[in-house]
Design a protein around this motif. Structure first.
Motif, short mmCIF file in Angstrom:
data_model
loop_
_atom_site.label_atom_id
_atom_site.label_comp_id
_atom_site.label_asym_id
_atom_site.label_seq_id
_atom_site.Cartn_x
_atom_site.Cartn_y
_atom_site.Cartn_z
N UNK A 33 18.10 51.26 -50.79
CA UNK A 33 18.31 51.33 -49.50
C UNK A 33 17.17 51.43 -48.53
N UNK A 34 15.98 50.60 -49.29
CA UNK A 34 14.86 50.76 -48.58
C UNK A 34 14.18 49.30 -48.22
N UNK A 35 13.45 49.15 -47.33
CA UNK A 35 12.85 47.78 -46.90
C UNK A 35 11.62 47.45 -47.63
N UNK A 36 11.52 46.38 -48.09
CA UNK A 36 10.26 45.93 -48.66
C UNK A 36 9.21 45.87 -47.42
N UNK A 37 8.03 46.52 -47.90
CA UNK A 37 6.83 46.43 -46.71
C UNK A 37 5.48 46.10 -47.33
N UNK A 38 5.47 45.35 -48.52
CA UNK A 38 4.60 44.51 -49.11
C UNK A 38 3.79 43.39 -48.17
N UNK A 39 2.66 42.89 -48.71
CA UNK A 39 1.97 42.11 -47.76
C UNK A 39 2.61 40.67 -47.65
N UNK A 40 3.84 40.39 -48.38
CA UNK A 40 4.57 39.15 -48.20
C UNK A 40 5.38 39.28 -46.86
N UNK A 41 5.57 40.59 -46.41
CA UNK A 41 6.30 40.62 -45.09
C UNK A 41 5.18 40.09 -43.92
N UNK A 42 4.16 39.96 -44.23
CA UNK A 42 3.29 39.45 -42.93
C UNK A 42 3.75 37.97 -42.93
N UNK A 43 4.29 37.21 -43.68
CA UNK A 43 4.62 36.04 -43.38
C UNK A 43 6.13 35.58 -43.13
N UNK A 44 6.14 35.04 -42.26
CA UNK A 44 7.61 34.33 -41.88
C UNK A 44 8.27 33.49 -43.08
N UNK A 45 9.48 33.47 -42.95
CA UNK A 45 10.41 32.54 -43.76
C UNK A 45 10.91 31.50 -42.72
N UNK A 46 11.26 30.20 -43.18
CA UNK A 46 11.76 29.23 -42.05
C UNK A 46 13.20 29.46 -41.39
N UNK A 47 13.89 30.10 -42.06
CA UNK A 47 15.42 30.50 -41.58
C UNK A 47 15.38 32.00 -40.75
N UNK A 48 16.61 32.11 -40.38
CA UNK A 48 17.12 33.33 -39.88
C UNK A 48 17.54 34.29 -40.87
N UNK A 49 16.41 35.19 -41.23
CA UNK A 49 16.39 35.98 -42.32
C UNK A 49 15.86 37.43 -41.99
N UNK A 50 17.00 38.36 -41.65
CA UNK A 50 16.45 39.55 -41.20
C UNK A 50 15.59 40.38 -41.89
N UNK A 51 14.29 40.61 -41.23
CA UNK A 51 13.27 41.61 -41.60
C UNK A 51 13.88 42.94 -42.04
N UNK A 52 14.94 43.42 -41.73
CA UNK A 52 15.29 44.69 -42.09
C UNK A 52 16.51 44.48 -43.39
#
Length: 281
Positions: A33-52
């Protein structure tokens, strides 16, 4: 032709599912029940994919845009804007048809044979302009001008509207965190109502969220006519049989405009053409 169309659709859904798994492969996040907060989270994905989303490895471009618009982080603003322009210029709404996880969910919901499908209705064309208004108001203007005492804006689209965020992020996090369950209020209930309405409408109407609401689709739609990946119709081959228009679930006429802003590049028209007049550039 139906066989070719079905094979193409299965292939497209397979790619959608694979891409959804790749971009949401932090599976331990769903368990904890936790959100990944690694370095990859600094980059966007092309589609609508929730950060949370607990499994998400990248950031949603719409969420990222709201975050940088409501701050003074100009470097991030340039990155997000550049990313959207690059993806749009390369693929246009191909992203909507092949790489968006919420697009896949709508596709699968529409296959449920519970009710008669609604192809179009009075006001459909006008309602499709709504996504551009949502982009301007909720993604750009509100985060820019409605700020807190520190000058920070809020992600109003994610907070007040986005059903994809509720499905991918809100519900999994609430289910796995008792502390969140005790703090639920009207906003969470409102977002779940919007999600339920979207899912129900997806059974009746092909991709209602993509057609009428999605601000990311609105951005990519602008690039459709000039994107590297686009279609052309060989007029010397075309017999004007109208089959491509008949099979198009986005209700556009590929002969008149093969790169219409509403085209999600699903390829159904191309596979259905009896004389192979529709080509990919």
């Amino acid at each position: 032709m139906d066989k070719r169309k079905n094979v193409n659709e299965r292939r497209r859904h397979g790619i959608q599912a694979f891409w959804a798994l790749v971009t949401n492969s932090y599976l331990v996040g769903f368990l904890q029940g936790k959100i990944y907060k690694g370095k990859l989270k600094n980059f966007c994905v092309p589609g609508l994919n929730c950060y949370s989303c607990p499994g998400a490895l990248g950031a949603c471009p719409i969420g990222a845009m709201q975050a940088v618009i409501g701050s003074w982080n100009f470097k991030a603003a340039f990155y997000v804007s550049g990313f959207l322009m690059l993806i749009g210029a390369l693929m246009g709404r191909f992203v909507c048809g092949w790489l968006c996880p919420f697009g896949l969910i709508q596709d699968l919901m529409h296959k449920i044979p519970l009710f008669k499908k609604i192809e179009t209705f009075k006001g459909d064309r006008l309602l499709r302009k709504l996504k551009y208004l949502i982009l301007i108001v909720f993604v750009i203007l509100l985060p820019m001008f409605l700020v807190d005492i520190l000058g920070q804006g809020a992600p109003y689209f994610c907070k007040l509207i986005c059903p994809a965020g509720t499905l991918e992020g809100g519900i999994p996090l609430v289910l796995m965190n008792q502390s969140m369950q005790g703090a639920l209020g009207w906003l969470y209930a409102w977002k779940n109502v919007l999600l339920a309405v979207t899912i129900f409408l997806s059974i009746l109407i092909y991709r209602p969220f993509c057609k009428y609401i999605c601000p990311l689709g609105a951005i990519y739609a602008v690039f459709n006519p000039i994107a590297v990946f686009r279609y052309r119709v060989e007029k010397d081959k075309c017999t004007d049989c109208g089959l491509c228009t008949k099979v198009c679930k986005m209700q556009i006429n590929p002969v008149e405009n093969p790169n219409h802003p509403e085209c999600i590049r699903c390829g159904v028209c191309k596979k259905s053409c009896p004389v192979n007049a529709i080509k990919k550039i």
